[in-house]
Enzyme design. Structure first.
Site, PDB file in Angstrom:
ATOM      1  CB  CYS A 261      -0.980  -0.055   1.170  1.00 26.51           C
ATOM      2  SG  CYS A 261      -2.460   0.901   0.837  1.00 26.51           S
TER       3      CYS A 261
ATOM      4  CG  HIS B 278      -3.267  -2.953   4.303  1.00 27.65           C
ATOM      5  ND1 HIS B 278      -2.412  -2.327   5.189  1.00 27.65           N
ATOM      6  CD2 HIS B 278      -3.787  -1.981   3.523  1.00 27.65           C
ATOM      7  CE1 HIS B 278      -2.415  -1.024   4.953  1.00 27.65           C
ATOM      8  NE2 HIS B 278      -3.242  -0.789   3.953  1.00 27.65           N
TER       9      HIS B 278
ATOM     10  CD  GLU C 139      -0.538  -4.950   6.660  1.00 32.43           C
ATOM     11  OE1 GLU C 139      -0.443  -5.534   5.559  1.00 32.43           O
ATOM     12  OE2 GLU C 139      -0.913  -3.775   6.774  1.00 32.43           O
TER      13      GLU C 139
END
Ligand code: GLN
Length: 203
Positions: free
Chosen positions: A83, A179, A181
């Site tokens: 990102c 994302h 994560e």
């Protein structure tokens, strides 16, 4: 390919760095939070997290990280930008009011910031990412950028149904608009871990 004792840093100036650290720990990587240029030397690879690219780039300049990181990357040091991190790695940023915002210009991609609209236009979607296997990858997009143009050396890893590019690789560099994560799926982190392992000692 030796994966033992791989040290992967996460740029910890601003944004979602804690979540990346947790996933890397989970897959058995030796993780370091990186804030200062001297800390780059001990690493085999680096993740630049999502957050606010203007802030991250400003802080990178302020902490003296910009030039040494750019130089390391040009020698083959593996970096994954998620990102805002992807925006920082790009050759060119579109949709940026701040003309002073100079990205690292390391990867041959043109990215468009906030390409899907405002914060409320954030979304989640199952993506087809062939390098991660057949099972779809659940991706979280938060005020995300898109990749508008890629150079001839860039491998496109995933597109949305309308053809918009959202993940790509150029040798030692990996980028994703979303994302990884923020989900429990560790496959994208493992893919980067493999890039780091294969580049070890090459730069
Ligand atoms: N909109 C942010 C930027 O332009 C990126 C958002 C994110 O990293 N989730 O930097």
């Amino acid at each position: 390919m030796k994966k033992k004792n791989l040290k992967i840093g996460v740029l910890a100036l601003q944004g979602a760095f804690i979540e990346h650290c947790q996933i890397l720990k989970q897959i058995g990587v030796d993780v370091r939070e990186i804030r200062l240029p001297g800390q780059l030397q001990q690493l085999d690879g680096l993740i630049m997290p999502g957050g606010e690219s203007t802030t991250i780039l400003k802080l990178m300049h302020g902490y003296g990280l910009y030039a040494p990181l750019k130089q390391l990357i040009s020698k083959g040091f593996p970096v994954w930008g998620t990102c805002a991190g992807m925006i920082c790695l790009a050759a060119k940023i579109k949709n940026s009011q701040q003309s002073s915002l100079q990205p690292l210009e390391s990867m041959d991609i043109i990215v468009k910031r906030n390409a899907f609209g405002r914060q409320v236009d954030s979304f989640e979607i199952d993506l087809d990412i062939p390098v991660l296997g057949k099972r779809p990858y659940h991706a979280v997009f938060i005020r995300a950028p898109l990749i508008e143009k890629v150079g001839s050396e860039v491998e496109v890893l995933s597109k949305l149904n309308d053809g918009v590019i959202v993940a790509a690789r150029q040798g030692n560099l990996l980028v994703s608009s979303f994302h990884p994560e923020l989900t429990a799926d560790t496959r994208f982190h493992q893919y980067f871990e493999n890039i780091v392992a294969s580049q070890r000692g090459e730069y």
